[in-house]
Design a protein around this motif. Sequence first.
Motif, PDB file in Angstrom:
ATOM      1  N   VAL A 168       0.878  -1.158   0.065  1.00 46.52           N
ATOM      2  CA  VAL A 168       0.153   0.041  -0.037  1.00 46.52           C
ATOM      3  C   VAL A 168       0.865   1.325   0.135  1.00 46.52           C
ATOM      4  N   ARG A 169       0.616   2.256  -0.959  1.00 45.26           N
ATOM      5  CA  ARG A 169       1.494   3.504  -0.829  1.00 45.26           C
ATOM      6  C   ARG A 169       0.553   4.567  -1.118  1.00 45.26           C
ATOM      7  N   GLN A 191      -1.464  -6.728 -14.391  1.00 47.04           N
ATOM      8  CA  GLN A 191      -2.828  -7.072 -14.503  1.00 47.04           C
ATOM      9  C   GLN A 191      -3.736  -6.085 -14.034  1.00 47.04           C
ATOM     10  N   LEU A 192      -4.602  -5.472 -14.733  1.00 50.20           N
ATOM     11  CA  LEU A 192      -5.408  -4.286 -14.466  1.00 50.20           C
ATOM     12  C   LEU A 192      -6.831  -4.792 -14.672  1.00 50.20           C
ATOM     13  N   PRO A 193      -7.911  -4.601 -13.765  1.00 49.60           N
ATOM     14  CA  PRO A 193      -9.088  -5.138 -13.892  1.00 49.60           C
ATOM     15  C   PRO A 193      -9.894  -5.346 -15.185  1.00 49.60           C
ATOM     16  N   GLU A 194      -9.616  -4.037 -15.963  1.00 47.85           N
ATOM     17  CA  GLU A 194     -10.291  -3.762 -17.292  1.00 47.85           C
ATOM     18  C   GLU A 194      -9.460  -4.321 -18.510  1.00 47.85           C
ATOM     19  N   GLU A 195      -8.302  -4.298 -18.265  1.00 53.88           N
ATOM     20  CA  GLU A 195      -7.277  -4.396 -19.321  1.00 53.88           C
ATOM     21  C   GLU A 195      -6.608  -5.900 -19.382  1.00 53.88           C
ATOM     22  N   ARG A 215      10.499  -0.690 -10.179  1.00 53.04           N
ATOM     23  CA  ARG A 215      10.289   0.691  -9.376  1.00 53.04           C
ATOM     24  C   ARG A 215       9.318   1.554 -10.223  1.00 53.04           C
ATOM     25  N   ILE A 216       8.442   1.777  -9.218  1.00 56.86           N
ATOM     26  CA  ILE A 216       7.585   2.995  -9.682  1.00 56.86           C
ATOM     27  C   ILE A 216       7.519   4.235  -8.938  1.00 56.86           C
ATOM     28  N   GLN A 217       8.133   5.170  -9.325  1.00 56.78           N
ATOM     29  CA  GLN A 217       8.215   6.522  -8.754  1.00 56.78           C
ATOM     30  C   GLN A 217       6.918   7.394  -8.654  1.00 56.78           C
ATOM     31  N   GLN A 218       6.385   8.051  -7.747  1.00 58.32           N
ATOM     32  CA  GLN A 218       5.422   8.838  -7.672  1.00 58.32           C
ATOM     33  C   GLN A 218       4.062   8.306  -8.106  1.00 58.32           C
ATOM     34  N   VAL A 219       3.944   7.246  -7.386  1.00 61.80           N
ATOM     35  CA  VAL A 219       2.593   6.455  -7.625  1.00 61.80           C
ATOM     36  C   VAL A 219       1.276   7.379  -7.769  1.00 61.80           C
ATOM     37  N   VAL A 220       0.280   6.814  -8.713  1.00 60.78           N
ATOM     38  CA  VAL A 220      -0.821   7.478  -8.883  1.00 60.78           C
ATOM     39  C   VAL A 220      -1.836   6.339  -8.727  1.00 60.78           C
ATOM     40  N   ARG A 221      -3.004   6.637  -8.579  1.00 57.68           N
ATOM     41  CA  ARG A 221      -4.103   5.905  -8.569  1.00 57.68           C
ATOM     42  C   ARG A 221      -4.175   4.765  -9.585  1.00 57.68           C
ATOM     43  N   GLY A 222      -3.951   5.124 -10.678  1.00 60.77           N
ATOM     44  CA  GLY A 222      -3.888   4.208 -11.760  1.00 60.77           C
ATOM     45  C   GLY A 222      -2.874   3.103 -11.762  1.00 60.77           C
ATOM     46  N   ASP A 223      -2.002   3.399 -10.865  1.00 55.55           N
ATOM     47  CA  ASP A 223      -0.918   2.348 -10.889  1.00 55.55           C
ATOM     48  C   ASP A 223      -1.424   1.032 -10.173  1.00 55.55           C
ATOM     49  N   LEU A 254      -0.445  -3.955  -5.535  1.00 56.14           N
ATOM     50  CA  LEU A 254      -0.295  -2.684  -5.321  1.00 56.14           C
ATOM     51  C   LEU A 254      -1.638  -2.022  -5.130  1.00 56.14           C
ATOM     52  N   THR A 255      -1.799  -1.310  -4.021  1.00 61.81           N
ATOM     53  CA  THR A 255      -2.647  -0.361  -3.854  1.00 61.81           C
ATOM     54  C   THR A 255      -2.363   0.910  -3.414  1.00 61.81           C
TER      55      THR A 255
END
Lengths: 108, 114
Positions: free
Chosen positions: B12-13, B37-41, B78-86, B111-112
């Motif tokens: 969780v970030r 894996q994204l729910p819609e994609e 590595r994911i920098q400056q995470v956003v909700r869409g990540d 990842l949430t």
Amino acid sequence: GIQVEQSPPDLILQEGANSTLRCNFSDSVNNLQWFHQNPWGQLINLFYIPSGTKQNGRLSATTVATERYSLLYISSSQTTDSGVYFCAVSTSGYALNFGKGTSLLVTP
Amino acid sequence: NAGVMQNPRHLVRRRGQEARLRCSPMKGHSHVYWYRQLPEEGLKFMVYLQKENIIDESGMPKERFSAEFPKEGPSILRIQQVVRGDSAAYFCASSPPEGPYGYTFGSGTRLTVV
């Protein structure tokens, strides 16, 4: 990019029944794999099968590369077979393109 | 013979933080692949690495995402400056030196971003 279509999208079976899942793809491939994603999210490799036929227990798969389709057969289904079955293909060999999957529910 | 090990299982970030996802391939495997894996994609290829080399990163977003597979230690996404869409499930897979003949996937990192 290559298109991967799986059918049916959803399937409900009673325990003991047989089923066939289909995967159509739009281009020649050099890598095709079937996966099972169980209800806990784990992805299990079932077959690496760019062509030909393979069998593993109650599961078997056939790929007809010249006609651009693959079939996954599940015989004598069990509740533990529930989950989502994915077909994934590649033209590069390694970057797999996944279909949307077939969601299977096996009821007691 | 341990399989592909991913950690953490859940992460969780807060928006703007950094996320580091780790993947240790199966023993004897030298090829590592990351998928999201994204729910819609559905499941999408991100990057393919061998030891100290990025072979193909065509599926990686152009910004904020990076991957490495050092000579020693696990592969890191590595994911920098995470956003909700990540928010997604990130899966790592490995295959033997002979090539991508039958991936083995790890259990994934969920990842949430809150």
